[in-house]
Design a protein around this motif. Sequence first.
Motif, PDB file in Angstrom:
ATOM      1  N   GLN A 265      47.518  36.479  37.205  1.00 37.59           N
ATOM      2  CA  GLN A 265      47.845  36.780  38.595  1.00 37.59           C
ATOM      3  C   GLN A 265      49.008  37.755  38.689  1.00 37.59           C
ATOM      4  O   GLN A 265      48.990  38.692  39.492  1.00 37.59           O
ATOM      5  CB  GLN A 265      48.178  35.491  39.333  1.00 37.59           C
ATOM      6  N   VAL A 266      50.032  37.560  37.859  1.00 34.38           N
ATOM      7  CA  VAL A 266      51.180  38.470  37.860  1.00 34.38           C
ATOM      8  C   VAL A 266      50.748  39.871  37.437  1.00 34.38           C
ATOM      9  O   VAL A 266      51.121  40.875  38.057  1.00 34.38           O
ATOM     10  CB  VAL A 266      52.290  37.935  36.935  1.00 34.38           C
TER      11      VAL A 266
ATOM     12  N   SER B 252      47.797  41.190  37.654  1.00 30.28           N
ATOM     13  CA  SER B 252      46.991  41.771  38.719  1.00 30.28           C
ATOM     14  C   SER B 252      47.873  42.347  39.818  1.00 30.28           C
ATOM     15  O   SER B 252      47.589  43.431  40.355  1.00 30.28           O
ATOM     16  CB  SER B 252      46.052  40.696  39.283  1.00 30.28           C
ATOM     17  N   GLU B 253      48.953  41.648  40.161  1.00 22.81           N
ATOM     18  CA  GLU B 253      49.879  42.175  41.168  1.00 22.81           C
ATOM     19  C   GLU B 253      50.555  43.448  40.676  1.00 22.81           C
ATOM     20  O   GLU B 253      50.704  44.410  41.429  1.00 22.81           O
ATOM     21  CB  GLU B 253      50.927  41.113  41.488  1.00 22.81           C
ATOM     22  N   TRP B 254      50.956  43.463  39.416  1.00 24.22           N
ATOM     23  CA  TRP B 254      51.611  44.651  38.879  1.00 24.22           C
ATOM     24  C   TRP B 254      50.665  45.847  38.827  1.00 24.22           C
ATOM     25  O   TRP B 254      51.073  46.984  39.060  1.00 24.22           O
ATOM     26  CB  TRP B 254      52.148  44.345  37.476  1.00 24.22           C
ATOM     27  N   LYS B 255      49.386  45.589  38.545  1.00 29.19           N
ATOM     28  CA  LYS B 255      48.423  46.693  38.499  1.00 29.19           C
ATOM     29  C   LYS B 255      48.255  47.339  39.869  1.00 29.19           C
ATOM     30  O   LYS B 255      47.860  48.504  39.964  1.00 29.19           O
ATOM     31  CB  LYS B 255      47.072  46.192  37.996  1.00 29.19           C
ATOM     32  N   GLY B 256      48.522  46.575  40.936  1.00 29.30           N
ATOM     33  CA  GLY B 256      48.451  47.158  42.272  1.00 29.30           C
ATOM     34  C   GLY B 256      49.457  48.273  42.472  1.00 29.30           C
ATOM     35  O   GLY B 256      49.254  49.141  43.323  1.00 29.30           O
ATOM     36  N   GLU B 257      50.534  48.250  41.711  1.00 31.94           N
ATOM     37  CA  GLU B 257      51.538  49.330  41.721  1.00 31.94           C
ATOM     38  C   GLU B 257      51.585  49.921  40.319  1.00 31.94           C
ATOM     39  O   GLU B 257      52.553  49.732  39.571  1.00 31.94           O
ATOM     40  CB  GLU B 257      52.900  48.782  42.140  1.00 31.94           C
ATOM     41  N   TYR B 258      50.507  50.613  39.967  1.00 29.49           N
ATOM     42  CA  TYR B 258      50.351  51.062  38.581  1.00 29.49           C
ATOM     43  C   TYR B 258      51.434  52.054  38.154  1.00 29.49           C
ATOM     44  O   TYR B 258      51.858  52.071  37.001  1.00 29.49           O
ATOM     45  CB  TYR B 258      48.973  51.685  38.389  1.00 29.49           C
TER      46      TYR B 258
ATOM     47  N   GLU C   6      57.603  36.054  33.770  1.00 25.35           N
ATOM     48  CA  GLU C   6      57.672  36.096  35.233  1.00 25.35           C
ATOM     49  C   GLU C   6      56.942  34.902  35.843  1.00 25.35           C
ATOM     50  O   GLU C   6      57.427  34.290  36.804  1.00 25.35           O
ATOM     51  CB  GLU C   6      57.065  37.399  35.735  1.00 25.35           C
TER      52      GLU C   6
ATOM     53  N   ARG D  84      58.595  32.002  38.231  1.00 30.95           N
ATOM     54  CA  ARG D  84      58.067  31.665  39.550  1.00 30.95           C
ATOM     55  C   ARG D  84      57.755  30.177  39.649  1.00 30.95           C
ATOM     56  O   ARG D  84      58.005  29.547  40.679  1.00 30.95           O
ATOM     57  CB  ARG D  84      56.812  32.487  39.843  1.00 30.95           C
TER      58      ARG D  84
END
Length: 293
Positions: free
Chosen positions: A191-192, A194-200, A230, A234
């Motif tokens: 999940q982390v 995937s979130e980071w890939k949103g701001e590649y 991370e 969390r």
Amino acid sequence: MDLGLLIILGGSAALSLGGGWVCISRWSRIRHLQDTPTSRIRSAAQGYVELVGILRPLGDVPLIAPLSGELCLWWRYRIEEYRSNGKRSSWSVVERGVSEGWLRLADATGECLIDPRGAEVRPAFRRVWSGSLRHPRGMPLRGLRGLLGIGRRYRYCEERLHADEPLYAIGDFRTTGGGRQGLDLATARKQVISEWKGEYAGLLQRFDSNGDGQLDEAEWRRVRLAAGLEAEERHRHASTGPAQHRLARPTERLPFVLSSHGEEVLARRYRWQALGGALMCLAGALLLSAKLA
């Protein structure tokens, strides 16, 4: 075989199958209701549980029922119009709706938030009345539109849940915070990432050591390591907060019921429905066998 006989045979088979499905599904609901013990909110196990408590307001913004304008915690409504076409007349639904706001259930041990979406809700309050306006709170139409509306008949049905009412609830219970939930590190790490890939671009800036505009295997290992750290951070942060309990629709095909009535009243209704389904199944089977004889 003529068309009329085919229609009768098809209707008989549908009646038998439909009645059988109603009978089986209602007996299954009875079994789940009676086999699931009532839990206290604070000590309830994670998963499918049965709760009994009192409804409390959630937040400071009041919820207003759309037809009556009364304050409530949940509503469902239906508007029907009486239509006549020659020798045939019937009530036709022209508008319906249901609220989706969360509910707050309290017992002697704690509180639980309930997401009512997908639930079979059976409130104690149900009001049916009629009128000449499409919406009972609307203003009468004037001019030509008003004249065209003369003689129209509408029927309104509104169901509501109110604060301080008892509520029986059975569904999927989950707790976050309070140190109760375990950590699925692999899922949390994905999940982390995937979130980071949103701001590649930011991901490259942090982990692209050689500046070639892409992440090689060694750099991806660093990404996974950092994402795991991370995720653990969390989880630690969430575990230090107060426990938050939630009830929602089960992912499995299990009953999700919210009712102002207790378990015995619900079980009695389901028994009658199961009996009606059994009679439908029997009637369809007898008619089908008679026509095939």
